[in-house]
Structure formats: structure tokens, C-alpha cells
Design a protein around this motif. Structure first.
Motif, mmCIF file in Angstrom:
data_model
loop_
_atom_site.group_PDB
_atom_site.id
_atom_site.type_symbol
_atom_site.label_atom_id
_atom_site.label_comp_id
_atom_site.label_asym_id
_atom_site.label_seq_id
_atom_site.Cartn_x
_atom_site.Cartn_y
_atom_site.Cartn_z
ATOM 1 N N ILE A 143 -6.441 17.012 28.820
ATOM 2 C CA ILE A 143 -6.468 16.967 30.144
ATOM 3 C C ILE A 143 -7.807 16.163 30.614
ATOM 4 C CG2 ILE A 143 -6.829 18.456 32.372
ATOM 5 C CD1 ILE A 143 -5.593 20.800 30.429
ATOM 6 N N LEU A 144 -7.478 15.287 31.549
ATOM 7 C CA LEU A 144 -8.395 14.287 32.147
ATOM 8 C C LEU A 144 -8.610 14.822 33.668
ATOM 9 C CD1 LEU A 144 -7.238 10.929 30.984
ATOM 10 C CD2 LEU A 144 -8.420 12.708 29.844
ATOM 11 N N ILE A 145 -10.016 14.844 34.131
ATOM 12 C CA ILE A 145 -10.267 15.301 35.340
ATOM 13 C C ILE A 145 -11.004 14.104 35.834
ATOM 14 C CG2 ILE A 145 -12.054 16.711 36.624
ATOM 15 C CD1 ILE A 145 -11.339 18.333 33.305
ATOM 16 N N PHE A 146 -10.656 13.651 37.196
ATOM 17 C CA PHE A 146 -11.222 12.553 37.728
ATOM 18 C C PHE A 146 -11.859 12.999 39.310
ATOM 19 C CE2 PHE A 146 -8.005 10.730 35.050
ATOM 20 C CZ PHE A 146 -8.873 9.417 34.630
ATOM 21 N N ASP A 147 -13.150 12.377 39.349
ATOM 22 C CA ASP A 147 -13.675 12.463 40.508
ATOM 23 C C ASP A 147 -13.450 11.124 41.313
ATOM 24 O OD1 ASP A 147 -15.307 12.516 42.745
ATOM 25 O OD2 ASP A 147 -16.839 13.964 42.205
ATOM 26 N N LEU A 148 -12.819 11.148 42.204
ATOM 27 C CA LEU A 148 -12.246 9.671 42.701
ATOM 28 C C LEU A 148 -12.940 9.513 44.065
ATOM 29 C CD1 LEU A 148 -8.473 9.646 41.847
ATOM 30 C CD2 LEU A 148 -10.206 8.812 40.536
ATOM 31 N N GLU A 149 -13.170 8.191 44.618
ATOM 32 C CA GLU A 149 -13.518 7.807 45.955
ATOM 33 C C GLU A 149 -12.678 6.558 46.102
ATOM 34 O OE1 GLU A 149 -16.881 6.942 49.135
ATOM 35 O OE2 GLU A 149 -17.247 7.767 47.205
ATOM 36 N N VAL A 150 -11.944 6.185 47.185
ATOM 37 C CA VAL A 150 -11.561 5.162 47.631
ATOM 38 C C VAL A 150 -12.555 4.478 48.416
ATOM 39 C CG1 VAL A 150 -9.677 4.127 49.129
ATOM 40 C CG2 VAL A 150 -9.024 5.879 47.433
ATOM 41 N N ARG A 151 -12.856 3.038 47.925
ATOM 42 C CA ARG A 151 -13.785 2.368 48.513
ATOM 43 C C ARG A 151 -13.221 1.379 49.668
ATOM 44 N NH1 ARG A 151 -18.211 0.715 44.384
ATOM 45 N NH2 ARG A 151 -16.568 -0.943 43.491
ATOM 46 N N SER A 152 -11.741 0.780 49.299
ATOM 47 C CA SER A 152 -11.192 -0.136 50.045
ATOM 48 C C SER A 152 -9.807 -0.162 49.874
ATOM 49 C CB SER A 152 -11.724 -1.567 50.083
ATOM 50 O OG SER A 152 -11.336 -1.977 48.935
ATOM 51 N N ILE A 153 -8.896 -0.529 50.847
ATOM 52 C CA ILE A 153 -7.449 -0.431 50.650
ATOM 53 C C ILE A 153 -6.906 -1.974 51.362
ATOM 54 C CG2 ILE A 153 -5.149 0.245 51.005
ATOM 55 C CD1 ILE A 153 -6.553 3.183 51.422
ATOM 56 N N SER A 154 -6.313 -2.712 50.502
ATOM 57 C CA SER A 154 -5.880 -3.881 51.122
ATOM 58 C C SER A 154 -4.482 -4.484 50.486
ATOM 59 C CB SER A 154 -6.956 -5.184 50.841
ATOM 60 O OG SER A 154 -6.822 -5.327 49.533
#
Length: 154
Positions: A143-154
């Protein structure tokens, strides 16, 4: 001639012995999110998370702003990846086209709908990650656990 036949007869035996390998190897059993004990430092509470139809769990930790990321958008994401033991297997930042097949399916699904500045915890079952195949310092069936933050979307 009998020496050649004896040598040829030994070849299948050598192949058979080589194919057997180490019989003490345990089969890889995939971890199950609802059954595994997560390291307490990860502060995972499945009852506070949303389970998607794929088996991926998500939880928004910090709200973002703007439109959510959709397939085809280029998303710049900072991340830390953990195993259930709390061990960090990878961390960094990169951009990718959402839904473009560059990342594991569970990562794609976890990022879908995130907004700029949003931080999300995503738990990916083995079937949406690397399955039974080990990958670098990630054991097969993990199982993989990710702490994610989106910095930009284009």
C-alpha cells in the motif's frame, strides 16, 4: 557417443534445478488497506477518509482554490510517499498530464479534482500502484500513502 548423450541428458536436469530456485521464498501477499496497521505517526483514520470505487482512499487536509484538476491538465504536485510502516520511499515535486499514464493509477485518481494549494492524503492499494512487483525500495504488494499538494494547474 554415449558421453554426448549423457551430457545432453544432464541439460534438462540443470534447467529444472535452476528453475526451482530457492524454495524458502514466501509468496507475495498484497496488503489490504482495511486490514493493515498503519504506523501511528502517519495519523491515518480511515473513518475520516473517502473511499473511491477503485479502493483508493482520499482526505483533504487543506482546501485549495480555483477549479479542480481534470484529465488532460498539466498538474505540478509536491509529494511525500510513505509505506504503511511510516518509512518514506520517495519525496519531491514534478509536473505531469493528469490521466496521461505517466504515474500509477492511484496517484492519478488521488490528484483528480484537487485545486491549487490543496493538500490531500491519498492511500493507494497495491492494485492501483505496483501490484505484486517490487519497485526500488517499495516491496511487492505494498500500500502506498501520499501526502500531496497541488502547486499549479495549467
Amino acid at each position: 557417443m554415449s558421453r554426448s548423450l549423457t551430457a545432453l541428458a544432464a541439460v534438462p536436469l540443470l534447467v529444472l534445478v535452476a528453475a526451482c530456485g530457492d524454495s524458502s521464498t514466501e509468496p507475495i501477499v498484497p496488503q489490504v488497506i482495511e486490514e493493515v496497521t498503519f504506523d501511528p505517526a502517519l495519523e491515518i483514520d480511515l473513518s475520516q477518509m473517502t473511499k473511491l470505487s477503485s479502493g483508493v482512499y482520499i482526505q483533504t487536509l487543506d482546501e485549495g482554490s480555483g477549479d479542480g484538476a481534470a484529465a488532460g491538465a498539466t498538474v505540478d504536485v509536491a509529494y511525500v510517499g510513505f509505506l504503511t510502516t511510516g518509512v518514506v520511499f520517495d519525496a519531491g515535486a514534478f509536473d505531469f498530464v493528469l490521466g496521461g499514464g505517466r504515474v500509477i493509477p492511484g496517484f492519478d485518481e488521488g490528484v483528480t479534482g484537487m485545486k491549487v494549494g490543496e493538500r490531500r492524503l491519498v492511500i493507494v492499494p497495491p492494485g492501483q500502484a505496483y501490484g505484486l512487483s517490487p519497485r526500488g525500495n517499495i516491496p511487492g504488494g505494498s500500500i502506498l500513502i501520499f501526502d500531496l499538494e497541488v502547486r499549479s494547474i495549467s
